[in-house]
Write a protein that holds these residues in place. Sequence first.
Motif, short mmCIF file in Angstrom:
data_model
loop_
_atom_site.label_atom_id
_atom_site.label_comp_id
_atom_site.label_asym_id
_atom_site.label_seq_id
_atom_site.Cartn_x
_atom_site.Cartn_y
_atom_site.Cartn_z
N ARG A 1 -3.43 2.95 3.58
CA ARG A 1 -3.79 3.97 2.59
C ARG A 1 -4.80 3.43 1.59
O ARG A 1 -5.57 4.19 1.00
CB ARG A 1 -2.54 4.45 1.86
N GLU A 2 -4.78 2.13 1.39
CA GLU A 2 -5.74 1.51 0.48
C GLU A 2 -7.12 1.39 1.10
O GLU A 2 -8.08 1.01 0.43
CB GLU A 2 -5.27 0.11 0.06
N GLY A 3 -7.22 1.66 2.40
CA GLY A 3 -8.50 1.54 3.09
C GLY A 3 -8.69 0.21 3.77
O GLY A 3 -9.79 -0.09 4.25
N ARG A 4 -7.65 -0.59 3.84
CA ARG A 4 -7.75 -1.88 4.52
C ARG A 4 -7.54 -1.71 6.03
O ARG A 4 -6.76 -0.86 6.46
CB ARG A 4 -6.73 -2.87 3.96
N ARG A 5 -8.19 -2.55 6.79
CA ARG A 5 -8.00 -2.57 8.24
C ARG A 5 -6.88 -3.57 8.56
O ARG A 5 -6.99 -4.75 8.25
CB ARG A 5 -9.28 -2.95 8.98
N VAL A 6 -5.84 -3.06 9.16
CA VAL A 6 -4.62 -3.85 9.38
C VAL A 6 -4.33 -3.97 10.87
O VAL A 6 -4.57 -3.03 11.64
CB VAL A 6 -3.42 -3.18 8.67
N MET A 7 -3.79 -5.11 11.25
CA MET A 7 -3.36 -5.34 12.63
C MET A 7 -1.93 -5.88 12.59
O MET A 7 -1.57 -6.66 11.69
CB MET A 7 -4.29 -6.33 13.32
N LEU A 8 -1.11 -5.47 13.55
CA LEU A 8 0.27 -5.92 13.64
C LEU A 8 0.45 -6.77 14.90
O LEU A 8 -0.15 -6.49 15.94
CB LEU A 8 1.24 -4.74 13.69
N ALA A 9 1.29 -7.79 14.78
CA ALA A 9 1.63 -8.63 15.92
C ALA A 9 3.13 -8.58 16.12
O ALA A 9 3.90 -8.95 15.23
CB ALA A 9 1.17 -10.07 15.69
N ALA A 10 3.56 -8.09 17.30
CA ALA A 10 5.00 -7.93 17.60
C ALA A 10 5.58 -9.26 18.06
O ALA A 10 5.86 -9.46 19.24
CB ALA A 10 5.20 -6.84 18.64
N GLY A 11 5.77 -10.17 17.10
CA GLY A 11 6.22 -11.52 17.42
C GLY A 11 7.71 -11.65 17.66
O GLY A 11 8.17 -12.74 18.00
N ASP A 12 8.48 -10.57 17.49
CA ASP A 12 9.90 -10.61 17.84
C ASP A 12 10.01 -10.31 19.32
O ASP A 12 10.33 -9.20 19.74
CB ASP A 12 10.69 -9.60 17.02
N THR A 13 9.73 -11.33 20.12
CA THR A 13 9.69 -11.13 21.57
C THR A 13 11.07 -11.21 22.22
O THR A 13 11.18 -11.09 23.44
CB THR A 13 8.77 -12.19 22.21
N PHE A 14 12.11 -11.38 21.41
CA PHE A 14 13.46 -11.44 21.97
C PHE A 14 14.06 -10.05 22.16
O PHE A 14 14.94 -9.87 23.00
CB PHE A 14 14.39 -12.25 21.04
N ARG A 15 13.60 -9.08 21.37
CA ARG A 15 14.24 -7.76 21.41
C ARG A 15 13.21 -6.67 21.74
O ARG A 15 12.23 -6.51 21.02
CB ARG A 15 14.90 -7.44 20.07
N GLN B 1 9.81 -0.58 18.07
CA GLN B 1 9.81 -0.11 16.68
C GLN B 1 8.47 -0.37 16.02
O GLN B 1 7.93 0.49 15.31
CB GLN B 1 10.93 -0.79 15.90
N LEU B 2 7.90 -1.55 16.26
CA LEU B 2 6.61 -1.87 15.66
C LEU B 2 5.50 -1.01 16.27
O LEU B 2 4.57 -0.59 15.57
CB LEU B 2 6.30 -3.36 15.85
N LYS B 3 5.60 -0.72 17.56
CA LYS B 3 4.61 0.16 18.19
C LYS B 3 4.65 1.56 17.57
O LYS B 3 3.60 2.19 17.38
CB LYS B 3 4.88 0.24 19.69
N VAL B 4 5.85 2.04 17.26
CA VAL B 4 5.98 3.35 16.62
C VAL B 4 5.30 3.35 15.26
O VAL B 4 4.58 4.29 14.90
CB VAL B 4 7.47 3.75 16.49
N TRP B 5 5.52 2.29 14.50
CA TRP B 5 4.87 2.19 13.19
C TRP B 5 3.35 2.12 13.36
O TRP B 5 2.60 2.67 12.54
CB TRP B 5 5.36 0.95 12.44
N GLY B 6 2.89 1.45 14.42
CA GLY B 6 1.46 1.39 14.68
C GLY B 6 0.88 2.76 14.94
O GLY B 6 -0.21 3.11 14.46
N GLU B 7 1.61 3.57 15.70
CA GLU B 7 1.17 4.93 15.99
C GLU B 7 1.15 5.78 14.72
O GLU B 7 0.23 6.57 14.50
CB GLU B 7 2.09 5.55 17.04
N ARG B 8 2.17 5.63 13.89
CA ARG B 8 2.25 6.42 12.66
C ARG B 8 1.10 6.12 11.72
O ARG B 8 0.59 7.00 11.03
CB ARG B 8 3.56 6.12 11.93
N THR B 9 0.72 4.87 11.65
CA THR B 9 -0.27 4.43 10.67
C THR B 9 -1.67 4.28 11.25
O THR B 9 -2.61 3.99 10.51
CB THR B 9 0.16 3.09 10.04
N GLY B 10 -1.80 4.45 12.56
CA GLY B 10 -3.10 4.27 13.19
C GLY B 10 -3.54 2.82 13.21
O GLY B 10 -4.74 2.51 13.18
N VAL B 11 -2.55 1.92 13.28
CA VAL B 11 -2.83 0.47 13.23
C VAL B 11 -2.61 -0.13 14.62
O VAL B 11 -1.58 0.13 15.26
CB VAL B 11 -1.89 -0.20 12.20
#
Length: 366
Positions: A190-204, A210-220
């Motif tokens: 929302r601040e205009g920053r370009r953000v990237m997420l890394a799903a490092g919880d590879t155990f679950r 869950q992180l992919k869903v957040w990525g879809e919601r935020t366009g990240v």
Amino acid sequence: MSTNEPKKKGFFGRWLGGSSNEPSPPPSDEQASEATARAEPAPAPEEKSEPPVAAVTPEPPQRKGWFERLKSGLSKTSSRLTESITGLVTKRKLDQDTLDELEEVLLAADLGIETSSRITTALAKGRFDKEISSEEIRETLAEEVARVLEPVARPLVIDETRKPHVVLVLGVNGSGKTTTIGKLAAKLTREGRRVMLAAGDTFRAAAIDQLKVWGERTGVPVLARDVGSDASGLAFDALKDAQEGKFDVLLVDTAGRLQNKEGLMAELEKVVRVMRKVDPTAPHDVILVLDATTGQNAMQQVEVFRDRAGVTGLVMTKLDGTARGGILVAIAAKHALPVHAIGVGEGVDDLQSFSAKDYARAIAEI
């Protein structure tokens, strides 16, 4: 991304302000029809038919302000304290027995030995062996809690000279770690920053999804791999991709791990080492997400994760689900780590910047 923002401005501090510059939506068909109807001449007098009554849609209830939500969230903690304090002062004057009992009440709320002692000492000055009201005790409680918390109430600062600013997020399973990352991504975007997420919880698989869903919601964008993949390798690739894409922030999730599991802690150290092969200064922030309902166990988590992973700041969640919200005060008194934000609910806006004064007032119910 906006290019007019000042350098190193804490993004949590901007959550509480700002306004939307989005244009107003175009009128609906119904609104356009109503406007046209108003412009047309009225029907002849002989026509007695009544005009149709427009359906009235009730306005949604106004959402409470942040302090009201914080006060409501901490009500379990403040109610227990208030009831106990009131019970003490109605019995007798402020003698040593009363002070001892009050200290036990404060300790039961997980405020910690140091803070509890400071409160009783402050009360005894000029009031010993005199009548005292519960309001006076609560005011002193708020003053001393604020004094402990003010030095640690610091927003997370994003260094705009780094591309990207890397934030490694830690926490045991169930602490709200992955959800916190999603909420951070939403705010930063929302601040205009370009953000990237890394799903490092590879155990679950659930954490990855869950992180992919957040990525879809935020366009990240989210870098994710199959369950069981090497977490350090994923972090390495994510940082390289974020550098090449000139992203502003990289938020790295990690597997929830108990602080007493040596193998998992060693893996966490490996994630840090591998990222430093790409950027020797990474991670730039290591945030530990704590579940307030775990009480004293949260204190132990801070001790271990700080030693093994170099924790630089804290986020505390689920304060609305415990009567022992004082644990944050005890952690602040002992470790003096920055507290970036606290959470008192599931909504995006229920994770907000940490204010020492507001927290102290809410916990003392004033």
